[in-house]
Design a protein around this motif. Structure first.
Motif, short mmCIF file in Angstrom:
data_model
loop_
_atom_site.label_atom_id
_atom_site.label_comp_id
_atom_site.label_asym_id
_atom_site.label_seq_id
_atom_site.Cartn_x
_atom_site.Cartn_y
_atom_site.Cartn_z
N ALA A 71 0.39 -1.55 0.09
CA ALA A 71 -0.07 0.04 0.06
C ALA A 71 0.67 1.11 -0.45
O ALA A 71 0.49 2.41 -0.25
N ALA A 72 2.09 1.12 1.13
CA ALA A 72 3.26 2.50 0.90
C ALA A 72 3.93 2.03 -0.34
O ALA A 72 4.20 4.18 -0.88
N HIS A 73 4.16 1.44 -0.72
CA HIS A 73 6.04 1.38 -1.82
C HIS A 73 5.67 0.03 -2.76
O HIS A 73 6.36 0.53 -3.52
N GLY A 74 4.56 0.18 -3.04
CA GLY A 74 4.18 -1.13 -3.94
C GLY A 74 4.24 -0.46 -5.59
O GLY A 74 5.34 -1.08 -6.38
N ASP A 75 4.42 0.74 -6.34
CA ASP A 75 5.14 1.23 -7.35
C ASP A 75 6.47 1.42 -7.53
O ASP A 75 7.19 0.80 -8.00
N ALA A 76 6.98 1.92 -5.80
CA ALA A 76 7.97 1.95 -5.77
C ALA A 76 8.57 0.56 -5.83
O ALA A 76 10.71 0.15 -6.69
N LEU A 77 8.95 -0.93 -5.41
CA LEU A 77 8.92 -2.09 -5.08
C LEU A 77 9.03 -2.06 -6.79
O LEU A 77 10.19 -3.63 -7.23
N ALA A 78 7.73 -2.30 -7.84
CA ALA A 78 7.55 -2.38 -8.57
C ALA A 78 8.66 -2.23 -9.56
O ALA A 78 8.94 -2.82 -10.68
N ARG A 79 9.02 -1.22 -9.55
CA ARG A 79 10.14 -0.42 -10.58
C ARG A 79 11.71 -1.06 -9.73
O ARG A 79 12.02 -0.42 -10.59
N ALA A 80 11.97 -1.89 -8.47
CA ALA A 80 13.19 -1.22 -8.00
C ALA A 80 13.90 -2.16 -8.74
O ALA A 80 13.90 -3.20 -9.78
N PRO A 81 15.33 -1.73 -8.81
CA PRO A 81 16.24 -1.96 -10.19
C PRO A 81 16.80 -3.38 -8.87
O PRO A 81 17.79 -4.10 -10.04
N ALA A 82 16.18 -4.22 -7.93
CA ALA A 82 17.14 -5.15 -7.07
C ALA A 82 16.89 -6.55 -8.16
O ALA A 82 15.64 -6.22 -8.75
N ARG A 83 17.82 -7.16 -7.65
CA ARG A 83 18.01 -8.20 -8.46
C ARG A 83 17.36 -9.27 -7.18
O ARG A 83 18.04 -10.45 -8.39
N TRP A 84 16.73 -8.97 -6.78
CA TRP A 84 16.35 -10.44 -5.27
C TRP A 84 15.34 -9.94 -4.72
O TRP A 84 15.69 -8.44 -4.04
N ILE A 85 14.65 -10.33 -5.06
CA ILE A 85 12.78 -9.10 -3.60
C ILE A 85 12.11 -10.65 -3.49
O ILE A 85 11.73 -12.15 -3.78
N GLY A 86 12.14 -10.96 -2.51
CA GLY A 86 11.70 -11.61 -1.15
C GLY A 86 10.44 -11.47 -0.95
O GLY A 86 10.57 -10.20 0.34
N TYR A 87 9.54 -12.14 -0.51
CA TYR A 87 8.72 -12.45 0.74
C TYR A 87 8.07 -12.94 1.27
O TYR A 87 8.22 -14.31 0.99
N LEU A 88 8.15 -13.23 2.88
CA LEU A 88 7.52 -13.73 3.38
C LEU A 88 6.10 -14.82 4.10
O LEU A 88 5.74 -13.42 4.61
N SER A 89 5.73 -14.88 3.17
CA SER A 89 4.59 -16.13 3.57
C SER A 89 3.80 -16.81 3.79
O SER A 89 4.66 -17.05 4.86
N SER A 90 2.85 -17.81 3.80
CA SER A 90 2.28 -18.91 4.57
C SER A 90 1.81 -19.66 4.33
O SER A 90 1.51 -20.01 3.27
N THR A 91 2.29 -20.59 4.97
CA THR A 91 1.05 -21.86 3.80
C THR A 91 -0.47 -22.08 4.12
O THR A 91 -0.35 -22.71 3.22
N GLY A 92 -0.68 -21.01 4.84
CA GLY A 92 -2.43 -21.01 5.48
C GLY A 92 -2.51 -20.46 4.13
O GLY A 92 -4.08 -20.69 3.52
N VAL A 93 -2.11 -20.04 3.04
CA VAL A 93 -2.48 -19.72 2.07
C VAL A 93 -3.56 -21.17 0.88
O VAL A 93 -4.52 -20.99 0.34
N TYR A 94 -2.87 -22.26 1.31
CA TYR A 94 -3.24 -23.30 0.73
C TYR A 94 -5.20 -23.99 1.15
O TYR A 94 -5.28 -24.55 0.69
N GLY A 95 -4.75 -23.69 2.63
CA GLY A 95 -6.41 -23.95 3.11
C GLY A 95 -6.03 -25.54 3.88
O GLY A 95 -5.22 -26.33 3.85
#
Length: 268
Positions: A71-95
């Motif tokens: 919400a705060a930085h989605g656009d900046a992250l989408a344009r970032a020149p970083a060569r690696w972006i990680g997100y810690l999600s959850s296996t709860g998405v499988y239900g």
């Protein structure tokens, strides 16, 4: 190598330690402001996003289901020149899948819509995005051993109920392996032995020299709504992609090895 960490919680803190030992400079964004502390609304943060070689977010969705970082930085992250972006999600998405195995191709059908959406949005955010789906996390200071030392722990008797887990140091090892090589995409980070929670509690009790407490039927157990909801889902999390594509060899392939390591790190 410069790693920006958005949200320095338990797992991300362990990743930060491993990355620092590997030669990374670390910048961490925290939730509470302080002298020299970056927060999500810090005016300097967009510049850090634009300069970091690696970016990790461990910030979970808010109560309303929105992702505070996106919400705060989605656009900046989408344009970032970083060569690696990680997100810690959850296996709860499988239900709930009735104890079946799930892998990264399984559908998102978790009961928390915000978590499902965040997982989806981070996957699509950037060409270099990696989404790490984590099950129950344990490690030093946060294990069944610590809970038993703090007081009695009920062992819930729910026949057929199993869940997966992962030691925090294996999360850090997988993240570092991904930074070193490995394709973008989705990764389950889990150990090799899904098991009932009561079996883990019993194993921890024996390591502490205690007699495991008697089993309590779920219907008779005193649990919080969150604790009771935990037993409405049952799944086994497959970790083959993590091993094949990241070359990860688990430090603690099951809870027996993980608890023994935690015991060695406990204060007397």
């Amino acid at each position: 190598m410069h790693l920006l960490i958005l949200g320095l919680g338990y797992s991300a803190g362990r990743i930060a330690d491993a990355a620092r030992n590997a030669g990374f400079a670390i910048t961490a964004v925290r939730s509470r402001p302080g002298d020299g502390v970056l927060t999500l609304d810090s005016p300097d943060l967009p510049g850090v996003i634009a300069s970091a070689s690696h970016i990790l977010s461990s910030v979970p969705p808010a109560a309303d289901g929105s992702d505070p970082v996106l919400a705060a930085h989605g656009d900046a992250l989408a344009r970032a020149p970083a060569r690696w972006i990680g997100y810690l999600s959850s296996t709860g998405v499988y239900g709930d899948v009735g104890g079946a195995w799930v892998d990264e191709a399984s559908p998102r059908q978790g009961r928390r819509a915000g978590r499902n959406l965040a997982d989806e949005h981070w996957e699509a955010l950037h060409p270099q995005a990696r989404v790490f789906r984590l099950p129950g996390i344990y490690g030093p200071g946060r294990s069944a051993l610590d809970r038993l030392r703090a007081g009695p722990v009920a062992r819930i008797d729910q026949p057929g109920h199993v869940f997966s887990r992962i030691h925090v140091d294996d999360i850090a090892a997988a993240a570092l392996a991904s930074m070193a090589g490995g394709a973008p995409g989705l990764y389950n980070i889990a150990d090799d032995l899904p098991a009932p929670g009561e079996a883990v509690t019993a194993a921890a009790a024996r390591l502490l020299g205690q007699e495991p407490s008697p089993l309590v039927p779920l219907a008779e157990a005193t649990l919080s709504p969150m604790g009771r909801a935990f037993y409405t889902e049952c799944r086994r999390v497959a970790n083959g992609r993590m091993k094949r594509q990241l070359g990860v060899s688990l430090l603690y392939p099951d809870y027996h090895a993980g608890l023994q390591a935690c015991l060695k790190e406990m204060h007397p």
